[in-house]
Scaffold this motif. Structure first.
Motif: not given
Lengths: 207, 207
Positions: A131, A150-151, A154-155, A157-158, A161
């Motif tokens: 990550y 954008g974060s 979070n990106r 992770r997305l 994942d």
DNA sequence: CCAGATTGGTACGGTACAGTACCGTACCGC
DNA sequence: GCGGTACGGTACTGTACCGTACCAATCTGG
């Protein structure tokens, strides 16, 4: 103080125990079985690790450090987003679906209620490093104006994942013997396509 | 042939064993402990299930059917893509992060090498149903011209997997007690935004 | 109301395992 | 070369557990 054989003996015990635990799980492996594999006597194991739990804990943290080594040297800064995601996806699959990683994952998930430290060590090793690596890249790419704001974390992770769930679970459950390289490639291609659109990057030409 | 108490007794045994196995894992639960919880005698358990393995297998398939019931009634057809993904994400999180689901997941992953059927049953129940549900929706939405063409099943996998990995693993490892509803909402919002862009849907107005 | 089957309670056989004790031996620094 | 330490090998203790056996109590179907 430390005889040269001491470190090697400790390592040998860890290696033998690792193999057995990864194969059969914590409860199904007896200390006698470990002794039979590594040689020597139980006394030595108990001298080094205290008890079976201590051996297991030492083994898990040892393994967690070891498994992610291919990941820490990955450097994506400077690459175009499509190249970076491709490189990341390939490296990620290599680690994620390696037999040792899968078995460690199974083992840690199974025993985390009884070994909370093992859960923490595994998480900070296995997914967390990936990550962060990708997150750093996104932060750079956003700063360069290559992608929309954008974060980054979070990106990361997305994206990672979205590569993980299905194939990893099927491997964990023993429903897939050897992941098909072509199918992995197709899966990551699709994930990259969708993700690049989602973060506002249009690739310059053909991939 | 079947006395009325037989089915109830069988159910009671399954329930007690379920609770213990989910809490402590297969090897750490003794048949004596199950007897102590449900009452009666070992004789009865062995009459119904043959042996401990048989009890475990019966229990797993029973649980797998039970856990996904909230998912099978979900119908997304007719909704706009943003609404559909929102609805799906909410229902998915409810099932995915329920304590029983997490414990079952941990249990099945841990024991799948010794109980391959359990792995198969779990996979066809837990993720497979969700994939299919969302996949059916994407097929419909593509047919309606709401989104760009692309493999519905792969898209469903990518979207649901992007919701799964990080938070599920942290819950499995006991690093998160109770998932924060707000953070889940933020996570799924971001996933939905990126994914809608990736599949070529521009939402009409404010969400 | 009664023959027959099922269950509860308990005890038991056999086994496996964690951890310890003991003793002889090989290796270490000195 | 020598005393002390760590190691190998084996045996042992206590315990936990799976699966079975037995007997009395209970319930079922007729």
């Amino acid at each position: 103080m430390a005889r040269p054989s001491q470190a090697k003996k400790r390592e040998a015990i860890l290696d033998a125990a690792t193999e057995l635990f990864l194969e059969s799980g914590y409860s199904r492996v007896s200390v006698d079985a470990i002794v039979a594999k590594v040689g020597g006597s139980k006394r030595t194991i108990y001298a080094y690790f205290g008890d079976k739990d201590g051996l297991f804990s030492a083994l898990i943290s040892h393994l967690c450090q070891k498994i992610v080594t291919p990941m820490v040297s990955l450097d994506l800064i400077g690459l175009a987003p499509d190249r970076a995601l491709r490189k990341m996806a390939d490296a990620f699959f290599d680690v994620l679906l390696a037999p040792n990683t899968l078995e460690l994952h199974r083992l840690v998930v199974a025993e985390s209620p009884h070994f909370p430290d093992a859960g923490r060590a595994f998480f900070s090793a296995a997914p967390s490093i990936s990550y962060r690596c990708l997150s750093d890249y996104f932060a750079w790419a956003e700063n360069e104006g290559l992608i929309t704001p954008g974060s980054p974390y979070n990106r990361a992770r997305l994206f990672l994942d979205s590569l993980t769930g299905d194939i990893q679970l099927r491997c964990l459950l023993g429903l897939v013997d050897e992941p098909d390289k072509e199918k992995l490639r197709a899966l990551s291609d699709e994930a990259i396509d969708i993700f690049l659109d989602g973060i506002g990057y249009r690739r310059a030409s053909l991939p």
